[in-house]
Scaffold this motif. Structure first.
Motif, PDB file in Angstrom:
ATOM      1  N   ASN A 153       3.678   8.858   7.736  1.00 22.75           N
ATOM      2  CA  ASN A 153       3.605   7.501   8.341  1.00 22.75           C
ATOM      3  C   ASN A 153       4.645   7.120   9.085  1.00 22.75           C
ATOM      4  OD1 ASN A 153       1.063   7.368   7.626  1.00 22.75           O
ATOM      5  ND2 ASN A 153       1.629   6.117   5.618  1.00 22.75           N
TER       6      ASN A 153
ATOM      7  N   SER B 130      -0.893  -0.877  10.375  1.00 21.77           N
ATOM      8  CA  SER B 130      -0.715   0.670  10.735  1.00 21.77           C
ATOM      9  C   SER B 130      -0.983   1.480   9.835  1.00 21.77           C
ATOM     10  CB  SER B 130       0.833   0.659  10.837  1.00 21.77           C
ATOM     11  OG  SER B 130       1.586   0.143   9.799  1.00 21.77           O
ATOM     12  N   ASN B 131      -1.004   2.748   9.947  1.00 19.11           N
ATOM     13  CA  ASN B 131      -1.386   3.883   8.905  1.00 19.11           C
ATOM     14  C   ASN B 131      -2.562   3.714   8.332  1.00 19.11           C
ATOM     15  OD1 ASN B 131       1.305   4.499   9.404  1.00 19.11           O
ATOM     16  ND2 ASN B 131       2.017   3.374   7.557  1.00 19.11           N
TER      17      ASN B 131
ATOM     18  N   ASN C 263       3.678   8.151  12.511  1.00 21.63           N
ATOM     19  CA  ASN C 263       2.390   7.856  12.675  1.00 21.63           C
ATOM     20  C   ASN C 263       1.559   8.806  13.021  1.00 21.63           C
ATOM     21  OD1 ASN C 263       2.817   4.968  12.694  1.00 21.63           O
ATOM     22  ND2 ASN C 263       3.618   5.053  14.445  1.00 21.63           N
TER      23      ASN C 263
END
Length: 122
Positions: free
Chosen positions: A74, A30-31, A77
């Motif tokens: 974050n 992620s991120n 998202n």
């Protein structure tokens, strides 16, 4: 499946402001590092700003430095592009993209959003 979705574009007068958002889903890990690009009618797509995965470093191209700010949340998202003091030369379709490696070049963009139109008129 990786999906990026931009929003927040619109039409403003010279000197106005807009804040673009880019929601990223499906990317693992992620991120990711994210770049903002723009493409004016009849011109090539060009980089505007970039932010690292943790948001601890940003970079800008000279024409927007001091007027645009890239940031991220974050937990949502989401990556943002705050655009102030807009000029007619900023008129373009704006795109966000996942960058790998984390360098603001079109060739490093692996995934793109559909774009959001920004128009600044005098």
């Amino acid at each position: 499946q990786v999906h990026l979705e931009e929003s927040g574009g619109g039409s403003v007068q010279t000197g106005g402001s807009l804040k673009l958002s880019c929601i990223i889903s499906g990317y693992t890990p992620s991120n990711p590092c994210v770049g903002w690009f723009r493409q004016a009618l009849g011109k090539e797509r060009e980089g505007v700003a970039r932010i690292t995965s943790r948001g601890d470093a940003t970079s800008y191209v000279n024409p927007v430095r001091g007027r645009f700010t890239v940031s991220r949340d974050n937990s949502k998202n989401t990556v943002y592009l705050q655009m102030n003091s807009l000029k007619p030369d900023d008129t373009a379709m704006y795109y966000c993209a996942v960058l790998q490696p984390c360098s603001l070049q079109v060739k490093n963009a692996n995934y793109w959003g559909q774009g959001t139109q920004v128009t600044a008129s005098s």
